[in-house]
Design an enzyme around this catalytic site. Structure first.
Site, PDB file in Angstrom:
ATOM      1  N   GLU A 441      16.408 -10.700  -2.843  1.00  0.00           N
ATOM      2  CA  GLU A 441      16.386 -10.206  -1.446  1.00  0.00           C
ATOM      3  C   GLU A 441      16.837  -8.758  -1.369  1.00  0.00           C
ATOM      4  O   GLU A 441      17.503  -8.353  -0.412  1.00  0.00           O
ATOM      5  CB  GLU A 441      17.274 -11.059  -0.541  1.00  0.00           C
ATOM      6  CG  GLU A 441      16.704 -12.384  -0.155  1.00  0.00           C
ATOM      7  CD  GLU A 441      15.265 -12.292   0.263  1.00  0.00           C
ATOM      8  OE1 GLU A 441      14.884 -11.287   0.897  1.00  0.00           O
ATOM      9  OE2 GLU A 441      14.516 -13.216  -0.065  1.00  0.00           O
TER      10      GLU A 441
HETATM   11  C1  LIG Z   1      15.870 -16.168  -9.780  1.00  0.00           C
HETATM   12  C2  LIG Z   1      15.082 -15.182  -9.001  1.00  0.00           C
HETATM   13  C3  LIG Z   1      14.446 -15.576  -7.832  1.00  0.00           C
HETATM   14  C4  LIG Z   1      13.653 -14.680  -7.110  1.00  0.00           C
HETATM   15  N1  LIG Z   1      12.953 -15.099  -6.016  1.00  0.00           N
HETATM   16  C5  LIG Z   1      12.009 -14.291  -5.475  1.00  0.00           C
HETATM   17  C6  LIG Z   1      11.102 -14.768  -4.495  1.00  0.00           C
HETATM   18  O1  LIG Z   1      11.177 -15.914  -4.065  1.00  0.00           O
HETATM   19  N2  LIG Z   1      10.125 -13.921  -4.057  1.00  0.00           N
HETATM   20  C7  LIG Z   1      10.014 -12.649  -4.518  1.00  0.00           C
HETATM   21  O2  LIG Z   1       9.109 -11.948  -4.095  1.00  0.00           O
HETATM   22  N3  LIG Z   1      10.878 -12.144  -5.420  1.00  0.00           N
HETATM   23  C8  LIG Z   1      11.865 -12.944  -5.921  1.00  0.00           C
HETATM   24  N4  LIG Z   1      12.726 -12.456  -6.870  1.00  0.00           N
HETATM   25  C9  LIG Z   1      12.632 -11.066  -7.271  1.00  0.00           C
HETATM   26  C10 LIG Z   1      13.805 -10.229  -6.798  1.00  0.00           C
HETATM   27  O3  LIG Z   1      13.769 -10.067  -5.412  1.00  0.00           O
HETATM   28  C11 LIG Z   1      13.766  -8.902  -7.588  1.00  0.00           C
HETATM   29  O4  LIG Z   1      14.131  -9.210  -8.920  1.00  0.00           O
HETATM   30  C12 LIG Z   1      14.671  -7.853  -6.994  1.00  0.00           C
HETATM   31  O5  LIG Z   1      14.209  -7.433  -5.735  1.00  0.00           O
HETATM   32  C13 LIG Z   1      14.800  -6.609  -7.893  1.00  0.00           C
HETATM   33  O6  LIG Z   1      13.551  -6.187  -8.369  1.00  0.00           O
HETATM   34  P1  LIG Z   1      13.357  -5.934  -9.934  1.00  0.00           P
HETATM   35  O7  LIG Z   1      13.860  -7.137 -10.630  1.00  0.00           O
HETATM   36  O8  LIG Z   1      11.967  -5.541 -10.190  1.00  0.00           O
HETATM   37  O9  LIG Z   1      14.336  -4.757 -10.268  1.00  0.00           O
HETATM   38  P2  LIG Z   1      14.012  -3.181 -10.128  1.00  0.00           P
HETATM   39  O10 LIG Z   1      13.331  -2.914  -8.850  1.00  0.00           O
HETATM   40  O11 LIG Z   1      13.348  -2.752 -11.362  1.00  0.00           O
HETATM   41  O12 LIG Z   1      15.467  -2.576 -10.057  1.00  0.00           O
HETATM   42  C14 LIG Z   1      16.312  -2.447 -11.220  1.00  0.00           C
HETATM   43  C15 LIG Z   1      17.640  -1.848 -10.791  1.00  0.00           C
HETATM   44  O13 LIG Z   1      17.423  -0.535 -10.288  1.00  0.00           O
HETATM   45  C16 LIG Z   1      17.951  -0.391  -8.981  1.00  0.00           C
HETATM   46  N5  LIG Z   1      17.038   0.447  -8.202  1.00  0.00           N
HETATM   47  C17 LIG Z   1      15.718   0.300  -8.052  1.00  0.00           C
HETATM   48  N6  LIG Z   1      15.231   1.252  -7.257  1.00  0.00           N
HETATM   49  C18 LIG Z   1      16.261   2.020  -6.886  1.00  0.00           C
HETATM   50  C19 LIG Z   1      16.410   3.157  -6.050  1.00  0.00           C
HETATM   51  N7  LIG Z   1      15.376   3.690  -5.402  1.00  0.00           N
HETATM   52  N8  LIG Z   1      17.648   3.677  -5.893  1.00  0.00           N
HETATM   53  C20 LIG Z   1      18.710   3.132  -6.518  1.00  0.00           C
HETATM   54  N9  LIG Z   1      18.636   2.075  -7.311  1.00  0.00           N
HETATM   55  C21 LIG Z   1      17.427   1.513  -7.487  1.00  0.00           C
HETATM   56  C22 LIG Z   1      18.061  -1.808  -8.427  1.00  0.00           C
HETATM   57  O14 LIG Z   1      19.116  -1.919  -7.484  1.00  0.00           O
HETATM   58  C23 LIG Z   1      18.333  -2.621  -9.684  1.00  0.00           C
HETATM   59  O15 LIG Z   1      19.716  -2.672  -9.940  1.00  0.00           O
HETATM   60  C24 LIG Z   1      13.555 -13.336  -7.558  1.00  0.00           C
HETATM   61  C25 LIG Z   1      14.240 -12.928  -8.708  1.00  0.00           C
HETATM   62  C26 LIG Z   1      14.965 -13.830  -9.446  1.00  0.00           C
HETATM   63  C27 LIG Z   1      15.640 -13.371 -10.712  1.00  0.00           C
END
Ligand SMILES: Cc1cc2nc3c(=O)[nH]c(=O)nc-3n(C[C@H](O)[C@H](O)[C@H](O)COP(=O)(O)OP(=O)(O)OC[C@H]3O[C@@H](n4cnc5c(N)ncnc54)[C@H](O)[C@@H]3O)c2cc1C
Length: 598
Positions: A441
């Site tokens: 989220e």
């Molecule tokens: C168990 C689980 C359940 C999930 N359920 C759902 C679901 O039901 N539906 C769905 O759509 N998704 C779901 N997700 C996905 C989840 O919402 C994402 O993993 C999350 O939003 C982060 O995206 P990412 O993993 O691609 O990390 P990234 O976007 O690659 O981010 C990596 C890190 O960089 C930081 N970061 C990224 N951009 C910036 C910025 N501009 N400025 C500063 N910091 C930044 C982030 O805070 C993070 O710490 C789920 C994930 C998991 C692990």
């Protein structure tokens, strides 16, 4: 084996004594929620949580979900039966309008009982939790026909919902999204692409699964301006509204993950699946935000819920485990050692968790009440103020309560020593489950940026100024109250730190945005401390009023409330100064080193 007892008395104290729920009788649905009715509903939710949901929590963690060759997914043993009892109890529709099969009761009540259920079984509660988010998006942005077709079945839990944003190359930055939607002559779309990490993406507990999917219509603009939202049901509803033809969507794999093993986190493949647009073309993010805001509150709730369950177990263990003698002389001379609860350091841990949980619960319910007012009040000004506060509070609630949820699950685990690291006590599960709430989220770093970059300045800072005024007025109005001065003194100091940090951003972050990014997480926590401190001051006032009126058998409860509140103020609130100092150090050092030097 772990234990859990729903804290109904704590909920009732916040709803009745602190928030004064009866004052909102004029809002639709509130007149039915009399104090007796609320207590009865909370009691029923407590029973379901303790007797039905909790008994399959640890076993669900150990067993996990399994995927068959055909892409079907089986949930752990006992989940289906527990979900059926939840569904039959009408819990999914507690706050949904009656027109769509719900009960139209206050959202704040739905939130209060949701805490018990997530404490009891976070993984299981995610299936209806995502359904509720999908219901909210369809309610606000769906057409009348879509509402008629999908809502009643989702509200009674026969069908569940999901939220499909994430793709392998795109999580936070949804502008990179590639899933494609091709318009068809009949007005539907063909959806193709892959989504990953989809919670409750596939399972065997519902007749149908309604996927809400973000995709880009062929020819739409690049970036976030070209994203639309679609309903993609697992089975396309037939003319009679019942599940008919299987749609081109399937679960490609279940992710292997650290916690929430009872929830199926799926790779979802869309292969020319039939989808139906919700809302306007290219306005998908607006529609999805309805779902995300609701879900962010629900994730903040998960942080509190897991910390509460972990706390209860740690407190119980600390009373039972004997080890060492009290520094001030034996407290259990008949035993070979004292229970570890005599040691100040164990009490420090327990009181830290307890003070955050009780303050966090008040903050959560206060925020949920703002949502009720924002959506149900007849007066436009009242709606607008509540909506401002809700928007401001949401990232703080999500970020702070989930950071604390994990920290405090670890702290509770520490009370068990090595026994906390062993799976049988359930403390490891609490730690593993709590961890995800900091990530999904919108990772907590993104919540902090949302607060600093968007919410602070929104409408000329209207929300933040309204909240500062409310807290400042509380301190001023109670200045003459000797018994409350300890609380208002600490609160005022925290508010001063927060106002100074806000001013620092105004002076130093406009020209240098890295200063905002460098201080954002500290700012979010600084804000959380002040809002939860404000909740504690209000709880202290309510506890003192209760004691003055002759509390009867509630007296020990109210006295302990004041002790816990004092602990928050003297041991936790001073952190505001540290947070402010960090913010004011700016971004220079942080940004000085070259990337390859890390
Ligand atoms: C168990 C689980 C359940 C999930 N359920 C759902 C679901 O039901 N539906 C769905 O759509 N998704 C779901 N997700 C996905 C989840 O919402 C994402 O993993 C999350 O939003 C982060 O995206 P990412 O993993 O691609 O990390 P990234 O976007 O690659 O981010 C990596 C890190 O960089 C930081 N970061 C990224 N951009 C910036 C910025 N501009 N400025 C500063 N910091 C930044 C982030 O805070 C993070 O710490 C789920 C994930 C998991 C692990």
């Amino acid at each position: 084996m772990p234990i859990y007892k729903a804290p109904v008395n704590e909920t009732m104290f916040v709803l009745n004594d602190v928030l004064g729920l009866e004052r909102y009788n004029n809002l639709p649905g509130f007149a039915d929620a009399t104090a007796d009715m609320v207590e009865a509903i909370a009691g029923e939710a407590a029973r379901l949580s303790e007797e039905v949901l909790f008994p399959v929590n640890l076993s669900g963690d150990q067993e996990g979900c399994t995927r068959g060759e055909d892409g079907s997914v089986r949930v752990p043993k006992g989940f289906k039966e527990a979900f059926n009892l939840y569904r039959e109890g009408g819990w999914l529709g507690l706050a949904v309008p009656e027109a769509f099969g719900g009960q139209g009761l206050p959202y704040v009540l739905h939130t209060a009982v949701g805490e018990y259920m997530s404490s009891a079984n976070m993984s299981l509660m995610m299936y209806p939790g995502l359904t509720q988010g999908a219901i909210a998006a369809i309610l606000v942005h769906g057409s009348d026909a879509q509402k008629r077709e999908y809502l009643p079945k989702m509200v009674d839990g026969t069908w569940t919902g999901t939220m499909n944003l994430t793709e392998p190359h795109c999580g936070t930055d949804l502008g990179l999204l590639r899933t494609k939607a091709v318009p068809q002559k009949d007005g539907s779309y063909r959806i193709s692409g892959q989504k990953i990490f989809i919670s409750a993406g596939e399972h065997d507990m519902a007749e149908n699964i309604v996927h809400l999917v973000l995709a880009r219509i062929e020819g739409a603009p690049e970036g976030t301006k070209g994203i639309s939202l679609f309903i993609v049901p697992k089975f396309l509803p037939g003319a009679d509204g019942e599940p008919d033809k299987r749609n081109g969507v399937s679960c490609g794999a279940i992710e292997h993950k650290m916690g929430i093993h009872g929830n199926a986190t799926c790779v979802m493949n869309y292969d020319e699946a039939t989808g139906f647009l919700i809302g306007a073309e290219n306005k998908g993010l607006n529609a999805m935000f309805v779902m995300m805001n609701e879900a962010r509150l629900g994730v903040g709730l998960q942080g509190l819920a897991v910390a509460e369950a972990a706390y209860q177990n740690a407190a119980h263990y600390a009373r039972e485990r004997i080890q060492g003698r009290s520094l001030s002389g034996p407290k259990a001379p008949d035993q070979r050692a004292d229970p570890i609860i005599v040691h100040p350091d164990i009490r420090r841990a327990l009181l830290t968790i307890k003070a955050w949980n009780e303050g966090g619960r008040a903050f959560l319910l206060w925020t949920a009440l703002q949502s009720d007012i924002a959506h149900r009040a007849s007066d436009e000004k009242e709606r607008q103020t509540a909506d401002d506060l809700l928007g401001l509070a949401t990232p703080i609630l999500k970020g702070v309560l989930t950071d604390k949820g994990f920290d405090h699950a670890v702290m509770a685990q520490q009370v068990y020593g090595g026994h906390g690291y062993i799976e049988e006590h359930g403390m490891s599960q609490f730690v593993r489950d709590a961890r995800i709430a900091m990530i999904y989220e919108g990772a907590n770093g993104i919540q902090a940026l949302d607060l600093v970059g968007r919410k602070l300045g929104m409408n000329g800072g209207r929300a933040v100024m309204a909240l500062f005024k409310e807290i400042g007025d509380f301190c001023e109005d109670n200045r003459g109250d000797e018994s409350l001065s300890f609380f208002t003194k600490h609160l005022k100091k925290g508010l001063n730190d927060l106002q100074a940090a806000t001013m620092w951003f105004m002076q130093h972050a406009m020209a240098k945005p890295d200063n905002a990014g460098a201080g954002s997480t500290d700012y979010m926590h600084l804000f959380g401390l002040v809002v939860v401190g404000y909740m504690w001051a209000r709880m202290a006032k309510a506890a003192q009023a209760g004691l003055a009126a002759g509390a009867g058998e509630r007296e020990p409860f109210l006295r302990n409330k004041l002790i816990t509140g004092r602990f928050f103020m003297e041991r936790i609130m001073p952190e505001t100064a540290l947070r402010k100092a960090r913010i004011e150090s700016g971004a220079e050092t942080m940004m000085a080193m070259a990337a390859d030097a890390f």
